[in-house]
Write a protein that holds these residues in place. Structure first.
Motif, short mmCIF file in Angstrom:
data_model
loop_
_atom_site.label_atom_id
_atom_site.label_comp_id
_atom_site.label_asym_id
_atom_site.label_seq_id
_atom_site.Cartn_x
_atom_site.Cartn_y
_atom_site.Cartn_z
N MET A 332 0.80 -1.22 0.00
CA MET A 332 0.00 0.00 0.00
C MET A 332 0.84 1.28 0.00
O MET A 332 0.29 2.37 -0.13
N ARG A 333 2.15 1.18 0.17
CA ARG A 333 3.00 2.33 0.40
C ARG A 333 2.80 3.43 -0.64
O ARG A 333 2.66 3.18 -1.84
N LYS A 334 2.82 4.68 -0.17
CA LYS A 334 2.70 5.83 -1.07
C LYS A 334 4.02 6.02 -1.82
O LYS A 334 5.09 6.14 -1.21
N VAL A 335 3.94 6.05 -3.14
CA VAL A 335 5.12 6.26 -3.99
C VAL A 335 4.78 7.36 -4.99
O VAL A 335 3.91 7.19 -5.85
N GLY A 436 -8.18 -1.78 -3.90
CA GLY A 436 -8.39 -3.00 -3.16
C GLY A 436 -7.11 -3.46 -2.48
O GLY A 436 -6.07 -2.80 -2.56
N ALA A 437 -7.19 -4.62 -1.80
CA ALA A 437 -6.07 -5.09 -0.99
C ALA A 437 -5.31 -6.26 -1.60
O ALA A 437 -4.26 -6.62 -1.11
N SER A 438 -5.84 -6.88 -2.66
CA SER A 438 -5.14 -8.02 -3.27
C SER A 438 -5.37 -8.04 -4.76
O SER A 438 -6.29 -7.42 -5.28
N ASP A 491 -1.21 8.07 -5.80
CA ASP A 491 0.13 7.55 -5.50
C ASP A 491 0.15 6.52 -4.38
O ASP A 491 1.23 6.09 -3.97
N GLY A 492 -0.99 6.11 -3.86
CA GLY A 492 -1.02 5.04 -2.86
C GLY A 492 -1.21 5.54 -1.45
O GLY A 492 -1.57 6.70 -1.21
N GLY A 493 -0.95 4.63 -0.50
CA GLY A 493 -1.12 4.97 0.91
C GLY A 493 -2.34 4.34 1.53
O GLY A 493 -2.59 4.51 2.72
N GLY A 494 -3.12 3.59 0.75
CA GLY A 494 -4.33 2.96 1.26
C GLY A 494 -4.91 2.03 0.22
O GLY A 494 -4.28 1.73 -0.80
#
Length: 505
Positions: A332-335, A436-438, A491-494
């Motif tokens: 999930m990391r923000k990039v 989503g998570a997967s 960019d992510g984070g969640g």
């Protein structure tokens, strides 16, 4: 008889269809699938007790008008039709036509096919691909299906069902026909794997040749010299890999070359920016047998790009296999990813040296344009608009001169390499996100910069540049516009929509 009416019986229900014997059985099966709901890959068609296979020839069966074809196979739920009738462009009035052409069409989800829909919308942002497909006249395959899909999308203002393309894609790549674990419909797939398979399937799409007068020759009629395929020209780069032994520095390094379709951005707990993630994937430690020591040793593998394509794809490596849950989990990391990307840092010293002259002048021109832009904003227009018109004409002339100047600075070898980047400087034009998570669930959405789909045809230079801040959001059949700020939030984070595949031009 070329075309004839026949009866198709599926269970207790019969349908009357037209059989065109000039088309392969696969085309006829597509028609059967439309009325019965039975997927082509799960369908068995029989005539007089003999199975009609995809590779069969109609001469083997000698079909006649009025004959009955038996269809075996369980039907899935038919995709819901449009809530209103499909309206073709030629049937619209001027107002309806103008509105329709300003907004591209979406693609209907055929059952967990958002991964494919988002990928197709991203690929559609490559205008050179559209031109090459229009000139393609090969046999029925993924390439011809993609050509027909894009043509169909351009002729309607309503969401388009990509059934024919999906059927061929699943036939060529059975993994996309995998059923969900619960057995209810098709399983969700990885958009990156879909992108790779589609692009790889385009290896039969001819490339572009230069005619004797320097014009583009799609058919290659003016030259007998061999040409690369389209993907090799515009979407494929070359990577130079150098491997040195850490344990024995005096051991001669090994050099290898390989072609690449994308750059991977590895994501670790220290990755905050796309560039650092890409460099992390290019510089790695490898353990292998050393001929000098006669045992395993640690090597440093350093990879750098020796050819940059016109369209550069970056894959955010966000999915990894978790043994404890036996599925692909998501990082999930923000990039942060850039809208303007300088790929020189990824290039070999030789390529960087060839790109430097034109890059330096481009940066100077951008500063000069910014100053002129500030002046134009402060300039008051006259009542008849003549002042602004004069400023616009002056800016167009200056940019024409700048273009001619830059063309003289481009490396001579790069000029002759059709489809190669001439500057190493890129702009983000499209991306695919995952929510989503997967990898086995969630939802994919495509995002494309407006001017990559609808080229500005008028207005001032400032108006055209403003269009670059408008993006299309392709959420299956739903198409809407968003501003550039929304793209920066991907960019992510969640678990919300996160950049997964990025396309730079």
């Amino acid at each position: 008889m070329v075309s004839m009416p026949v009866t198709v019986k599926h269970g207790p229900t019969s349908h009357t269809l037209t059989l065109d014997t000039t088309q392969p059985p696969l085309t006829f099966k597509g028609l059967i699938s439309d009325v019965t709901g039975v997927p082509v890959d799960r369908m068995k068609v029989m005539l007089r007790g003999k199975i009609v296979k995809d590779e069969s020839k109609w001469d083997e069966f000698k079909p006649k008008a009025g004959q009955t074809f038996m269809v075996l196979g369980s039907a899935t739920e038919l995709p819901k039709g449009p809530t209103k009738p499909v309206v073709f462009l030629e049937d619209m009035n001027d107002t309806e036509l103008a509105d329709a052409l300003r907004m591209p069409v979406g693609l209907i989800n055929m059952g967990n096919t958002c991964y494919m829909n988002a990928t197709l919308q991203m690929l559609r942002s490559v205008p050179e691909l559209q031109v090459a497909l229009d000139h393609y006249s090969g046999a029925m395959n993924v390439t011809s299906a993609l050509r027909d899909l894009y043509k169909g999308m351009s002729k309607t203002a309503d969401a388009f069902p990509p059934l024919a393309f999906l059927t061929l894609l699943r036939q060529v790549n059975p993994q996309f026909a995998e059923q969900s674990r619960g057995g209810h419909g098709y399983a969700q797939q990885d958009a990156d794997e879909c992108w790779q398979q589609i692009v790889t399937s385009l290896n039969n799409l001819p490339g572009i040749k230069l005619a004797a007068n320097g014009d583009v020759d799609m058919d290659g009629a003016s030259s007998s010299a061999p040409t690369a395929h389209f993907v090799e020209q515009f979407m494929m780069g070359e990577m130079c890999k150098t491997m040195t032994c850490d344990d024995v520095p005096e051991e001669p390094p090994t050099h290898t070359m390989e072609r690449i379709l994308k750059l991977d951005c590895n994501i670790s707990i220290n990755t905050n920016f796309m560039m650092s993630g890409i460099l992390d994937s290019l510089d790695q430690k490898i353990t292998k047998n050393s001929p000098t020591l006669g045992r395993e040793a640690v090597y440093t593998e350093k990879s750098r790009v020796s050819r940059l394509p016109e369209y550069l794809t970056v894959h955010m490596v966000r999915f990894y296999w978790r043994r404890d849950i036996s599925k692909k989990a998501k990082i999930m990391r923000k990039v942060k990813f850039p809208f303007d990307f300088d790929a020189t840092e990824l290039a070999t010293p030789e390529l960087a040296k060839r790109l430097n002259p034109v890059q330096g002048r481009i940066r100077e021109i951008e500063k000069e344009r910014d100053e002129r832009r500030k002046v134009r904003r402060k300039t008051k227009d006259s009542a008849d608009g003549s002042v602004k018109k004069e400023e616009t004409e002056k800016e167009h002339e200056l940019r024409k001169t700048e273009k001619e100047e830059l063309e003289k600075l481009v490396d001579a070898d790069l000029k002759t390499d059709i489809g190669a980047s001439l500057t190493g400087l890129y702009e983000l034009v499209a991306l695919v996100t995952h929510k989503g998570a997967s990898a086995d669930s969630g939802h994919y959405i495509g995002w494309v910069r407006k001017d990559a789909v609808n080229k500005p045809t008028g207005g001032s230079v400032d108006d055209q540049e403003t269009e670059r801040d408008v993006w299309y959001k392709f959420d299956d059949d739903k198409v809407s516009t968003v501003d550039k700020d929304k793209i920066t939030q991907l960019d992510g984070g969640g678990e919300d929509s996160t950049a997964y595949i990025l396309l730079y031009k």
